[in-house]
Enzyme design. Structure first.
Site, short mmCIF file in Angstrom:
data_model
loop_
_atom_site.label_atom_id
_atom_site.label_comp_id
_atom_site.label_asym_id
_atom_site.label_seq_id
_atom_site.Cartn_x
_atom_site.Cartn_y
_atom_site.Cartn_z
N SER A 94 -23.63 27.52 -22.96
CA SER A 94 -24.96 26.88 -22.78
C SER A 94 -24.69 26.76 -21.13
O SER A 94 -25.41 25.82 -20.48
CB SER A 94 -25.06 25.59 -23.47
OG SER A 94 -23.96 24.96 -23.50
N GLU B 234 0.83 -1.19 0.12
CA GLU B 234 0.01 0.16 0.01
C GLU B 234 0.86 1.21 0.24
O GLU B 234 0.64 2.07 -0.67
CB GLU B 234 -0.94 -0.03 1.33
CG GLU B 234 -2.03 1.22 1.24
CD GLU B 234 -1.59 2.42 1.81
OE1 GLU B 234 -2.31 3.62 1.77
OE2 GLU B 234 -0.37 2.63 2.26
N HIS C 291 -14.85 6.84 -11.80
CA HIS C 291 -16.01 7.49 -10.92
C HIS C 291 -16.06 9.13 -11.41
O HIS C 291 -14.97 9.54 -11.26
CB HIS C 291 -15.85 7.31 -9.66
CG HIS C 291 -17.02 7.41 -8.64
ND1 HIS C 291 -17.70 8.43 -8.85
CD2 HIS C 291 -17.95 6.32 -8.09
CE1 HIS C 291 -18.83 8.16 -7.84
NE2 HIS C 291 -18.84 6.86 -7.56
ZN LIG Z 1 -1.06 3.27 5.66
#
Ligand SMILES: [Zn+2]
Length: 821
Positions: free
Chosen positions: A690, A503, A771
């Site tokens: 617009s 991570e 997203h």
């Molecule tokens: Zn962390």
């Protein structure tokens, strides 16, 4: 047709009146059934019964009278009475047995009709899935099972040795063994990734006018503390930046404040060039990789990053607090390690953007996602000679703006310095395996699952806050589920616990895994709950999809802090109105929320104003620090387990999925209102544009979305109530109908978040972010900037692209409204 006068006999009168069956056509007795004959009946009763029997036997017309006399039969021979009296004893026994049996059967039948077949759909589903534990008991066990001492022991284990990504297999095996012990089906998923490990480094300030004479050389080491054993561990991890380029550069330095996009624009606007220079920036505000990108984009050749005491808030030595280990203030030698990957552009393995990194995967040039220039982190203490070298050179802090200066006595001049700096960084850049631990608790249905994730890799031997406060909580959560299972619980939907590797370098483990299983995950996952730094203080902070906001709030409403304060009130202190911050990036929820369109929640207890300073990514994020300055009772860790446990079980077990849409509509309206304020006024007045009309349409559509969302949530709530209604067996079809209505509504709500994704993703090289509402800001990296496509187009003064994004937003909202119908 016989008319039965049979009724339960509870009195002498009823015995006399209702114990016969009479043929109405001729008034003859056709059968005789004698009900209860109490033991203490007066003497007249047997004769009545005898009379009736004799009449029955003789099959004579009869209308029985109250006195026992019969019309049409005034007298009878005495011998018949004797005979019948002899049979009376057997008759009474038979009658009694028959009566008891009949009444018993009737009661049982009534009871069955009233109760046994009467059940709720909720109870039926629970029975069908093989769950033996009522929800109140499940909740009680979740609140009572987590044990702070066990969490402390897990934390002690995880923080006792270095565990950099790809160099932590022992801890991977420990995690696997524990999860197996707690009854999960566990596997280790391996991905070979592009990664770097530090070999050598040097940072020196040279004498003015010299290219080699050293005025000051940084140790690039954190102080070893006697009180804190892991700070002196022999194989401790050097101070370095993940994904930093190797290089040996010598140049003057320029100070660029936080190194934000605005800071660099400020320098450019005031004529201070960083081209060919080494940039000195302080940590804070944005993700560190983007500080390096900003410098590199302007031609800088290296970056130095330091932690400024001005960003520590109130808890400083200057304000009377002692520095760690003697007190809660920052130890001045603390260094923040960390990745300099461009997290807002392409998380995951930089050589396999958008697809899983496997042994045979093609690999691309990583430099779209990581810097080409070297960088090093330094401590506050060792940054001082460099700030001093800048003093009086270039522009002063007052020329640059209010927030340009920090806590140093030197004046934060921009430079360039007269003296040069030598920055040398040698990295072993390689392809190395990383290991995710994936543990599954299968539910009754395999079509839906909830994932709870935390990473196990850290920059240091410690990591008591980041990430192992979360890792220890995850294991205790697994044990809590084991306790439930032992008591007969079986979840309706599957539960997956994920312990990610890599991570810290750039969300490697979670991203590669989710890219690998993207199609399955998009079909199955109803929510992803993330816990990274579970505890580093006492103030609850949370970001996530509005779909999970109601459940999160309801869960907090059931809990209190160890000090007895309401958890909702605690949360309000960090988020003002107790609403979720928009998800951005910086932890493993990113791939689920921003790439797959799965609703996510990320939360933890961070430091409040008076808490100990958190030594983020430093050797002092240690077990000793956690045990002495944050969580001596380890109750906050336990609280994290309870929040995760309650939410997971609710999401896994409630037949009506606990995702609500109204909060989404409210958030979207709030975001759009704020974005409208960013639009230049002339755009709104422009006749050929617009943009104003499009905003009007968007607002109108949001109004419609809000209305539909409210109705949909109302429907979900009514389904929830009806789930617990008891229906008798003869109204089972109501339950069947309810079941199908719920299944249909679940199907809709499960994919609401997916409906906000767009295959092409965002502009500006951010196609991985699919997203359209939630993504980190291009130049923030951590914090979420809602509707990034729209915001970036407005920021860039690009009318055409703004209109394009308005149309995309409108189209998505209309699609969701259709879906909610
Ligand atoms: Zn962390």
């Amino acid at each position: 047709m016989q008319v039965s006068h049979w009724l339960p006999c509870f009195s002498q009168d009823t015995v006399k009146q209702h114990d016969l069956s009479v043929d109405p056509r001729n008034g003859k007795i056709s059968s005789f059934r004698c009900p209860i004959i109490p033991q203490n009946l007066p003497s007249v009763i047997p004769s009545d019964c005898t009379t009736k029997m004799s009449q029955d036997l003789e099959n004579q017309p009869l209308l029985a009278t109250r006195s026992g006399r019969s019309i049409g039969s005034q007298s009878r021979p005495p011998h018949k009475i004797v005979t019948i009296q002899r049979q009376r004893h057997h008759g009474r026994t038979w009658c009694r047995m028959a009566a008891f049996s009949a009444i018993g059967l009737t009661v049982v039948a009534i009871f069955n009709a009233m109760f046994w077949p009467r059940s709720s759909l909720s109870r039926d589903i629970s029975w069908f899935r093989g769950n033996k534990l009522p929800s109140a008991e499940i909740e009680r066990l979740i609140l009572e099972s987590p044990e702070p001492d066990r969490i402390r022991e897990h934390s002690k284990y995880y923080t006792s040795d270095p565990h950099l990504a790809g160099r932590n297999f022992q801890q991977v095996e420990y995690t696997k063994a524990k999860l197996e012990e707690y009854g999960f089906n566990v596997k280790i998923e391996t991905y070979p990734v592009y990664i770097n490990y530090p070999l050598e480094h040097r940072l020196a300030l040279l004498e003015e006018g010299s290219d080699d004479a050293i005025a000051f050389e940084a140790t690039l080491e954190e102080d070893i503390l006697e009180e804190d054993p892991t700070t002196g561990i022999a194989n401790r991890v050097p101070t370095f930046h993940g994904y930093s380029a190797s290089g040996n550069v010598t140049a003057e330095i320029v100070y660029a404040n936080y190194g934000t996009h605005e800071d660099y624009l400020n320098l450019v606007a005031k004529g201070v060039s960083v081209e060919g220079k080494i940039v000195l920036v302080r940590y804070g505000k944005i993700f560190r990789g983007l500080k390096v990108k900003g410098a590199q984009d302007l031609g800088a050749i290296g970056v130095i990053m330091y932690s400024d005491l001005a960003d520590d808030g109130e808890v400083t030595v200057e304000n009377g607090y002692a520095a760690y280990p003697d007190g809660p203030a920052r130890n001045p030698s603390a260094v923040q390690r960390g990745s300099v990957q461009y997290m807002s552009l392409c998380p995951g393995d930089p050589t396999t953007p958008g697809y899983a990194s496997k042994p045979d995967s093609p690999r691309t040039d990583p430099y779209e996602c990581v810097p080409r220039i070297p960088s090093l982190p330094v401590s506050w203490k060792e940054a001082q000679p460099f700030l001093k070298a800048l003093e009086g050179n270039g522009l002063g802090a007052p020329d640059m703006g209010d927030d340009w200066s920090g806590a140093s006595k030197y004046n934060y001049s921009t430079g360039p310095s007269v003296a040069k700096v030598n920055l040398y960084n040698l990295q072993n850049t390689t392809i190395s395996p990383i290991w995710n631990v994936i543990a599954e608790l299968p539910g009754h249905t395999k079509s839906s699952e909830i994932i709870i994730g935390n990473h196990h890799d850290a920059w240091i031997a410690g990591g008591a806050g980041d990430p192992n406060s979360g890792s220890a909580a995850l294991l205790e959560l697994a044990r809590t589920f084991y306790v439930l299972k032992q008591q007969g619980w079986k979840p309706l939907r599957s539960i997956v616990l994920a312990s990610w590797d890599g991570e810290e370098y750039g969300l490697l483990g979670s991203t590669e895994w989710a890219e690998d299983y993207a199609d399955t995950l998009k079909k199955r996952v109803i929510a992803y709950l993330n816990v990274d730094v579970a505890v580093a203080g006492h103030s609850l902070e949370a970001s996530g999809s509005p779909l999970l906001e109601r459940l999160f709030r309801a869960t907090l409403g059931k809990l209190h802090t160890p000090e007895g304060d309401s958890l909702i009130e605690n949360w309000k202190k960090s988020s003002q109105k107790a609403i979720l911050y928009p998800p951005g990036s910086g932890s493993d929820f990113t791939v689920f929320q921003c790439h797959l369109g799965v609703p996510t929640l990320d939360f933890g207890f961070g430091p409040n104003k008076t808490d100990a300073v958190y030594h983020y990514h430093s050797n002092y994020d240690s077990f000793h620090w956690m045990d002495n300055y944050v969580s001596d009772s380890w109750e906050y860790h336990s609280l994290v387990v309870k929040i995760l446990g309650l939410m997971t079980v609710q999401l896994a077990d409630d037949p009506v999925m606990d995702l609500r849409v109204s909060e989404y509509a409210r958030s979207v309206r709030y975001y759009i209102e704020n974005i409208k304020k960013m639009v230049p006024k002339e755009w709104l007045n422009e006749k050929t544009s617009s943009i104003a009309a499009n905003f009007h349409k968007i607002e109108k559509t949001i109004g419609e979305f809000k209305g539909k969302a409210g109705k949909f949530d109302g429907l979900m709530e009514s389904y929830s109530r009806r789930l617990n209604h008891d229906y008798p067996w003869y109204r089972s079809w109501h339950k069947i109908l309810l079941y199908f209505h719920i299944a249909q509504a679940n199907q809709k709500v499960k994919y609401i978040e997916r409906s906000f994704t767009r295959e092409e993703g965002l502009d500006n090289g951010r196609g991985w972010f699919k997203h359209i509402i939630f993504a980190p800001g291009y130049w923030t990296g951590y914090s979420g900037i809602p509707f990034p496509g729209l915001v970036e187009a407005i920021d860039a003064n690009d009318i055409e692209t703004t209109e394009k994004w308005q149309e995309i937003v409108l189209e998505k909202l209309e699609k969701i409204i259709d879906c909610l119908d």
